[in-house]
Design an enzyme around this catalytic site. Structure first.
Site, PDB file in Angstrom:
ATOM      1  N   PHE A 150       0.984  -1.231   0.020  1.00 47.57           N
ATOM      2  CA  PHE A 150      -0.019   0.001  -0.125  1.00 47.57           C
ATOM      3  C   PHE A 150       0.913   1.257   0.114  1.00 47.57           C
ATOM      4  O   PHE A 150       1.750   1.352   0.928  1.00 47.57           O
ATOM      5  CB  PHE A 150      -0.964   0.008   1.213  1.00 47.57           C
ATOM      6  CG  PHE A 150      -1.791   1.366   1.141  1.00 47.57           C
ATOM      7  CD1 PHE A 150      -2.862   1.267   0.419  1.00 47.57           C
ATOM      8  CD2 PHE A 150      -1.496   2.392   1.629  1.00 47.57           C
ATOM      9  CE1 PHE A 150      -3.829   2.491   0.341  1.00 47.57           C
ATOM     10  CE2 PHE A 150      -2.255   3.479   1.757  1.00 47.57           C
ATOM     11  CZ  PHE A 150      -3.348   3.544   0.819  1.00 47.57           C
ATOM     12  N   ASP A 235       9.360   3.168   1.914  1.00 45.91           N
ATOM     13  CA  ASP A 235       8.020   3.753   2.313  1.00 45.91           C
ATOM     14  C   ASP A 235       7.855   3.729   3.966  1.00 45.91           C
ATOM     15  O   ASP A 235       7.379   2.655   4.370  1.00 45.91           O
ATOM     16  CB  ASP A 235       6.891   3.165   1.466  1.00 45.91           C
ATOM     17  CG  ASP A 235       5.857   4.099   1.758  1.00 45.91           C
ATOM     18  OD1 ASP A 235       5.474   4.941   2.726  1.00 45.91           O
ATOM     19  OD2 ASP A 235       4.467   3.939   1.072  1.00 45.91           O
ATOM     20  N   LYS A 264       2.432  11.099   7.277  1.00 46.20           N
ATOM     21  CA  LYS A 264       1.635  10.997   8.479  1.00 46.20           C
ATOM     22  C   LYS A 264       1.987  11.627   9.574  1.00 46.20           C
ATOM     23  O   LYS A 264       1.652  12.696   9.875  1.00 46.20           O
ATOM     24  CB  LYS A 264       1.424   9.556   8.673  1.00 46.20           C
ATOM     25  CG  LYS A 264       0.490   8.683   7.307  1.00 46.20           C
ATOM     26  CD  LYS A 264       0.116   7.395   7.750  1.00 46.20           C
ATOM     27  CE  LYS A 264      -1.026   7.054   6.576  1.00 46.20           C
ATOM     28  NZ  LYS A 264      -0.769   6.028   5.584  1.00 46.20           N
TER      29      LYS A 264
HETATM   30  C1  LIG Z   1      -0.790   6.200   4.288  1.00 50.94           C
HETATM   31  C2  LIG Z   1       0.147   5.669   3.356  1.00 50.94           C
HETATM   32  C3  LIG Z   1       0.496   6.148   2.045  1.00 50.94           C
HETATM   33  C4  LIG Z   1      -0.432   7.342   1.620  1.00 50.94           C
HETATM   34  O1  LIG Z   1      -0.389   8.494   2.459  1.00 50.94           O
HETATM   35  P1  LIG Z   1      -1.616   9.440   2.134  1.00 50.94           P
HETATM   36  O2  LIG Z   1      -0.945  10.727   3.066  1.00 50.94           O
HETATM   37  O3  LIG Z   1      -2.942   8.651   2.672  1.00 50.94           O
HETATM   38  O4  LIG Z   1      -1.652   9.899   0.865  1.00 50.94           O
HETATM   39  C5  LIG Z   1       1.586   5.531   1.453  1.00 50.94           C
HETATM   40  N1  LIG Z   1       2.413   4.788   2.066  1.00 50.94           N
HETATM   41  C6  LIG Z   1       2.191   4.221   3.033  1.00 50.94           C
HETATM   42  C7  LIG Z   1       2.974   2.809   3.621  1.00 50.94           C
HETATM   43  C8  LIG Z   1       0.885   4.350   3.881  1.00 50.94           C
HETATM   44  O5  LIG Z   1       0.695   3.879   5.153  1.00 50.94           O
END
Ligand SMILES: *Cc1c(COP(=O)(O)O)cnc(C)c1O
Length: 411
Positions: A150, A235, A264
């Protein structure tokens, strides 16, 4: 969905859900809990019912609701200047970038807003690095990603998702991605070739259900990337900034990526702040005009982000997550065989697989909300628990105790 459950809902909650339903696109299916305020690890709904927050906005609220230090930084900046665009320089962004690079042990910072934008930026940078430094022929760059990933919701990012709900009806998709099984370094090696510019991975897959790969996996991925001259892009948007007991989840296994995406919690739960951080010889390939964002690096974001970095530099939240880990793991271990099939814990972060015979993750989350604990299902019968890192051990016991009650009631 709101109406089916309205019998048990408070009056203000029912009214608020009806208003939402009228004009909001249906891209979410939330629990029928209408939050009006938050304090630390707790939120209160419009009918005055209190809940322990076991999601922390997907780890964006790692430092707690209403964190005074972060709010003070935001308030001070609100009265100075909030947005300048990067056509000019603001006095907050440079210090933020320096502090964030120091915190993460990197050279350079590319500020954006949302997580998906950070991932998109890392993809663009990796491709440009591939053409300009590695020498990949034009338009041939490949990025390897993992199954169950994700990375966000943009058209390019869903192009390499294997979740049908995320993809279906959103094609045609962006080419240039190759998927390998998560956690399998041999499969990664077999998928490598001269066109591969980067391997993009979550060190722990959050949305996938808090999937923790074998400890040998990321070090092996690092080796494969070095062997084939490809970038390792981690990520850490959900796993980073304290959640796992470290500033970065890759530190759990001693791996240094070439690029890291953050988001985040970087915005302290106040404003969206994301970034790509990494090596100078990689991020440095970007030239003026090739990439940007109107709000990226704005002074309000930089002021909040700077305070987040200052908080993390003290290490107390990382320590809190480390200390809470054995408590959380022990509580979940006691539920194995009593409705819990398996669990995975890293810091104050747990993926909990419920016996499907007892219900879906959504149903379990609904029952827990009735008992005053908010959690989120991921896929099928898996729920995740990720409270704000201000949570006490007693509050963790309270939350997992509620899970135990829910599972007993359904047995
Ligand atoms: C939440 C998330 C994203 C996307 O972040 P948004 O601020 O919702 O666009 C990307 N990568 C990971 C691992 C995430 O948990």
């Amino acid at each position: 969905m709101a109406t089916a459950m309205s019998a048990s809902l408070g009056a203000a909650t029912a009214a608020a859900l009806a208003v939402e339903d009228r004009s909001l696109a249906h891209n979410y299916s939330p629990l029928p809990v209408v939050i009006a305020s938050g304090d630390g690890a707790w939120v209160t709904d419009v009918d005055g019912k209190r809940y322990l927050d076991g999601l922390a906005a997907y780890s964006a609220v790692n430092f707690g609701h209403g964190n005074q230090r972060l709010l003070d930084a935001a308030r001070t900046q609100l009265d100075r200047v909030t947005l300048t665009s990067r056509a000019f320089v603001n006095d907050r962004l440079g210090p933020f970038a320096t502090a964030l690079a120091d915190l993460t042990g990197t050279d350079m910072v590319l500020p954006m807003n949302t997580g998906a934008e950070a991932v998109e930026s890392a993809i663009k940078v990796s491709r440009a690095w591939g053409y300009r430094v590695k020498g990949v022929p034009a338009d041939r760059a490949t990025i390897i990603v993992a199954s169950g990933n994700f990375h966000g919701r943009t058209t390019t990012i869903v192009s390499f998702s294997d979740d049908p709900t995320a993809r279906n009806d959103f094609g045609p998709f962006t080419p240039g991605f190759r998927t390998v099984p998560y956690g399998d370094a041999d499969a990664l090696r077999a998928a490598m070739d001269d066109t591969v510019v980067a391997v993009l991975l979550e060190p722990i897959q959050g949305e996938g259900g808090v999937v923790i790969p074998p400890a040998s996996y990321l070090p092996a991925v690092r080796e494969v990337c070095d062997e084939f001259g490809a970038l390792l892009v981690a990520d850490e948007i959900q796993s980073g900034l304290g959640r796992t007991g470290h500033t970065l989840a890759v530190q759990r296994v001693g791996v240094t990526p070439d690029l890291i995406t953050l988001g985040k919690a970087l915005g302290g739960g106040i404003v969206p702040v994301s970034a790509v951080v990494g090596r100078r010889d990689v991020l440095g390939v970007l030239r003026p005009g090739e990439h940007g964002s109107t709000f990226g690096g704005n002074p309000l974001a930089a002021a909040v982000g700077s305070e987040v970095v200052a908080v993390l530099a003290e290490g107390t939240f990382q320590q809190r997550a480390l200390d809470g880990e054995p408590v959380l793991r022990g509580l979940l271990e006691d539920l194995v065989g009593h409705g819990v099939v398996a669990h995975r814990v890293a810091g104050l972060w747990a993926g909990i697989d419920i016996d499907p015979a007892l219900g879906t993750g959504k149903e379990i989350a609904h029952d827990m909300a009735d008992r005053g604990v908010l959690v989120k299902d991921t896929h099928g019968s898996t729920i995740r628990f990720a409270p704000p890192l201000v949570v006490t051990d007693d509050e963790v016991r309270h939350a997992i105790g509620a899970l135990g009650e829910v599972l007993r009631a359904r047995s």
